[in-house]
Design a protein around this motif. Structure first.
Motif, PDB file in Angstrom:
ATOM      1  N   PRO A   1      41.286  53.688  47.202  1.00 33.34           N
ATOM      2  CA  PRO A   1      41.116  54.870  48.041  1.00 33.34           C
ATOM      3  C   PRO A   1      41.382  56.201  47.333  1.00 33.34           C
ATOM      4  O   PRO A   1      41.177  57.262  47.915  1.00 33.34           O
ATOM      5  CB  PRO A   1      42.176  54.650  49.139  1.00 33.34           C
ATOM      6  N   HIS A   2      41.812  56.172  46.063  1.00 32.10           N
ATOM      7  CA  HIS A   2      42.185  57.424  45.399  1.00 32.10           C
ATOM      8  C   HIS A   2      41.498  57.654  44.064  1.00 32.10           C
ATOM      9  O   HIS A   2      41.866  58.552  43.327  1.00 32.10           O
ATOM     10  CB  HIS A   2      43.711  57.463  45.182  1.00 32.10           C
ATOM     11  N   GLY A   3      40.509  56.833  43.717  1.00 35.41           N
ATOM     12  CA  GLY A   3      39.806  57.049  42.473  1.00 35.41           C
ATOM     13  C   GLY A   3      40.466  56.359  41.293  1.00 35.41           C
ATOM     14  O   GLY A   3      41.335  55.505  41.483  1.00 35.41           O
ATOM     15  N   PRO A   4      40.072  56.718  40.085  1.00 38.70           N
ATOM     16  CA  PRO A   4      39.159  57.795  39.703  1.00 38.70           C
ATOM     17  C   PRO A   4      37.720  57.585  40.200  1.00 38.70           C
ATOM     18  O   PRO A   4      37.340  56.473  40.551  1.00 38.70           O
ATOM     19  CB  PRO A   4      39.197  57.771  38.165  1.00 38.70           C
ATOM     20  N   TYR A   5      36.978  58.671  40.182  1.00 39.56           N
ATOM     21  CA  TYR A   5      35.602  58.691  40.656  1.00 39.56           C
ATOM     22  C   TYR A   5      34.740  57.684  39.889  1.00 39.56           C
ATOM     23  O   TYR A   5      34.712  57.663  38.663  1.00 39.56           O
ATOM     24  CB  TYR A   5      35.043  60.109  40.472  1.00 39.56           C
ATOM     25  N   HIS A   6      34.058  56.834  40.664  1.00 41.50           N
ATOM     26  CA  HIS A   6      33.117  55.847  40.123  1.00 41.50           C
ATOM     27  C   HIS A   6      33.748  54.939  39.064  1.00 41.50           C
ATOM     28  O   HIS A   6      33.070  54.501  38.127  1.00 41.50           O
ATOM     29  CB  HIS A   6      31.863  56.523  39.568  1.00 41.50           C
ATOM     30  N   ALA A   7      35.022  54.670  39.216  1.00 40.86           N
ATOM     31  CA  ALA A   7      35.694  53.708  38.336  1.00 40.86           C
ATOM     32  C   ALA A   7      35.955  52.437  39.142  1.00 40.86           C
ATOM     33  O   ALA A   7      36.739  52.454  40.090  1.00 40.86           O
ATOM     34  CB  ALA A   7      37.006  54.288  37.805  1.00 40.86           C
ATOM     35  N   VAL A   8      35.280  51.358  38.783  1.00 39.25           N
ATOM     36  CA  VAL A   8      35.427  50.103  39.520  1.00 39.25           C
ATOM     37  C   VAL A   8      36.799  49.504  39.228  1.00 39.25           C
ATOM     38  O   VAL A   8      37.143  49.254  38.074  1.00 39.25           O
ATOM     39  CB  VAL A   8      34.329  49.094  39.125  1.00 39.25           C
ATOM     40  N   LYS A   9      37.565  49.290  40.284  1.00 40.67           N
ATOM     41  CA  LYS A   9      38.850  48.614  40.116  1.00 40.67           C
ATOM     42  C   LYS A   9      38.630  47.110  40.127  1.00 40.67           C
ATOM     43  O   LYS A   9      37.636  46.607  40.654  1.00 40.67           O
ATOM     44  CB  LYS A   9      39.806  49.053  41.225  1.00 40.67           C
ATOM     45  N   GLN A  10      39.565  46.395  39.554  1.00 42.42           N
ATOM     46  CA  GLN A  10      39.361  44.968  39.331  1.00 42.42           C
ATOM     47  C   GLN A  10      39.556  44.111  40.575  1.00 42.42           C
ATOM     48  O   GLN A  10      39.202  42.933  40.564  1.00 42.42           O
ATOM     49  CB  GLN A  10      40.310  44.491  38.227  1.00 42.42           C
ATOM     50  N   GLY A  11      40.088  44.709  41.654  1.00 39.26           N
ATOM     51  CA  GLY A  11      40.409  43.932  42.843  1.00 39.26           C
ATOM     52  C   GLY A  11      39.239  43.165  43.425  1.00 39.26           C
ATOM     53  O   GLY A  11      39.368  41.991  43.792  1.00 39.26           O
ATOM     54  N   ALA A  12      38.086  43.815  43.520  1.00 40.31           N
ATOM     55  CA  ALA A  12      36.921  43.153  44.113  1.00 40.31           C
ATOM     56  C   ALA A  12      36.508  41.936  43.287  1.00 40.31           C
ATOM     57  O   ALA A  12      36.161  40.881  43.841  1.00 40.31           O
ATOM     58  CB  ALA A  12      35.749  44.128  44.233  1.00 40.31           C
ATOM     59  N   ILE A  13      36.540  42.075  41.971  1.00 33.40           N
ATOM     60  CA  ILE A  13      36.172  40.973  41.089  1.00 33.40           C
ATOM     61  C   ILE A  13      37.182  39.842  41.210  1.00 33.40           C
ATOM     62  O   ILE A  13      36.818  38.659  41.312  1.00 33.40           O
ATOM     63  CB  ILE A  13      36.074  41.456  39.629  1.00 33.40           C
ATOM     64  N   GLN A  14      38.466  40.180  41.217  1.00 24.55           N
ATOM     65  CA  GLN A  14      39.507  39.157  41.341  1.00 24.55           C
ATOM     66  C   GLN A  14      39.383  38.388  42.653  1.00 24.55           C
ATOM     67  O   GLN A  14      39.467  37.159  42.687  1.00 24.55           O
ATOM     68  CB  GLN A  14      40.885  39.802  41.256  1.00 24.55           C
TER      69      GLN A  14
ATOM     70  N   ASN B   1      27.241  36.405  41.463  1.00 27.90           N
ATOM     71  CA  ASN B   1      28.123  35.241  41.547  1.00 27.90           C
ATOM     72  C   ASN B   1      29.211  35.362  40.476  1.00 27.90           C
ATOM     73  O   ASN B   1      28.928  35.267  39.280  1.00 27.90           O
ATOM     74  CB  ASN B   1      27.312  33.964  41.360  1.00 27.90           C
ATOM     75  N   ILE B   2      30.436  35.594  40.906  1.00 27.21           N
ATOM     76  CA  ILE B   2      31.554  35.727  39.975  1.00 27.21           C
ATOM     77  C   ILE B   2      32.134  34.344  39.686  1.00 27.21           C
ATOM     78  O   ILE B   2      32.400  33.576  40.614  1.00 27.21           O
ATOM     79  CB  ILE B   2      32.653  36.635  40.563  1.00 27.21           C
ATOM     80  N   PRO B   3      32.341  33.984  38.421  1.00 30.58           N
ATOM     81  CA  PRO B   3      32.903  32.654  38.101  1.00 30.58           C
ATOM     82  C   PRO B   3      34.281  32.453  38.730  1.00 30.58           C
ATOM     83  O   PRO B   3      35.064  33.399  38.869  1.00 30.58           O
ATOM     84  CB  PRO B   3      32.992  32.675  36.573  1.00 30.58           C
ATOM     85  N   ALA B   4      34.565  31.232  39.104  1.00 35.88           N
ATOM     86  CA  ALA B   4      35.876  30.896  39.657  1.00 35.88           C
ATOM     87  C   ALA B   4      36.935  30.937  38.549  1.00 35.88           C
ATOM     88  O   ALA B   4      36.632  30.739  37.365  1.00 35.88           O
ATOM     89  CB  ALA B   4      35.832  29.505  40.288  1.00 35.88           C
ATOM     90  N   ASN B   5      38.171  31.198  38.951  1.00 38.14           N
ATOM     91  CA  ASN B   5      39.312  31.195  38.028  1.00 38.14           C
ATOM     92  C   ASN B   5      39.071  32.083  36.816  1.00 38.14           C
ATOM     93  O   ASN B   5      39.354  31.711  35.674  1.00 38.14           O
ATOM     94  CB  ASN B   5      39.629  29.762  37.567  1.00 38.14           C
ATOM     95  N   LEU B   6      38.568  33.265  37.082  1.00 39.85           N
ATOM     96  CA  LEU B   6      38.257  34.209  36.001  1.00 39.85           C
ATOM     97  C   LEU B   6      39.551  34.665  35.328  1.00 39.85           C
ATOM     98  O   LEU B   6      40.496  35.084  35.984  1.00 39.85           O
ATOM     99  CB  LEU B   6      37.515  35.410  36.587  1.00 39.85           C
TER     100      LEU B   6
END
Length: 227
Positions: free
Chosen positions: A132-145, A192-197
């Motif tokens: 919710p606080h940026g940085p602008y257009h910087a993908v955080k790893q949470g969605a991938i995890q 499709n993100i691999p399991a246990n990345l």
């Protein structure tokens, strides 16, 4: 579908949150009635739901206001911050028929665990990957995890408007669509993100999602100019 984290229902939120939530939704519904819309790839969401493939819709924080009314009627679990602005967004989610889960701003692993519990019971979830606080257009790893741990697909989403107001003083450059404008919603192919990345693999996947979202932005902008 109910959120196992038991996010507070609207009647428990502050008068301020409920008032501004009502105002925001009312304004967006009025604006939406005047828009000329183009949808690309919306059938992908329907197919995923029909085939019971849980997924997380991902987008840039600057786009969330425009996306709110375009996806209403879908069983989306929306992640938002546990903060006064997040209370307003959660109230708006209620009014649009979405389910919300409010996450502490700086909870790190605790926040990720809360989202994981909520998203595990959601066929369709969504989150702004630079919020919710940026940085602008910087993908955080949470969605991938989360996608890796839960076995959910990642679905990139973008939207563009021909005319809008950009709040340039904000970190996210938030876009506020105006009346009688043209709007293009673009849904990208599921990832499709691999399991246990492993941790060392996360940066390459966050970069891939960043690049896909940037490309979708460009595609949505091209489409809206063609309308």
């Amino acid at each position: 579908m109910r959120d196992p984290t038991k996010a507070s229902p609207s009647q428990r939120r502050s008068y301020h949150a409920r008032t501004w939530g009502w105002v925001g939704v009312r304004a967006l519904r009025i604006l939406t009635a005047t828009w000329s819309e183009h949808h690309e790839g919306l059938h992908l969401l329907d197919e995923l739901l029909e085939n019971k493939r849980p997924h997380i819709m991902t987008f840039w924080h600057r786009k969330f206001v425009t996306l709110f009314p375009l996806l209403q009627g879908r069983p989306v679990c929306v992640a938002t911050a546990a903060s006064p602005p997040g209370d307003i967004i959660a109230d708006m989610c209620d009014r649009f028929g979405y389910l919300s889960v409010q996450i502490p701003d700086h909870g790190r692993d605790h926040s990720l665990n809360l989202m994981g519990k909520a998203f595990a019971h959601a066929d369709q979830a969504s989150m702004a990957v630079d919020g919710p606080h940026g940085p602008y257009h910087a993908v955080k790893q949470g969605a991938i995890q989360l996608a890796s741990e839960l076995g959910h697909l990642i679905v990139p989403v973008s939207v563009a408007t021909r005319r809008n107001i950009v709040l340039s003083h904000r970190w996210d450059q938030l876009e506020i669509p105006v009346a009688f404008t043209r709007v293009s919603l673009v849904i990208g192919d599921p990832i499709n993100i691999p399991a246990n990345l492993s941790q060392d693999k996360l940066p390459s996947w966050t970069k891939r999602l960043h690049d896909v979202l940037e490309e979708l932005d460009e595609r949505a902008e091209r489409k809206v100019r063609e309308l």
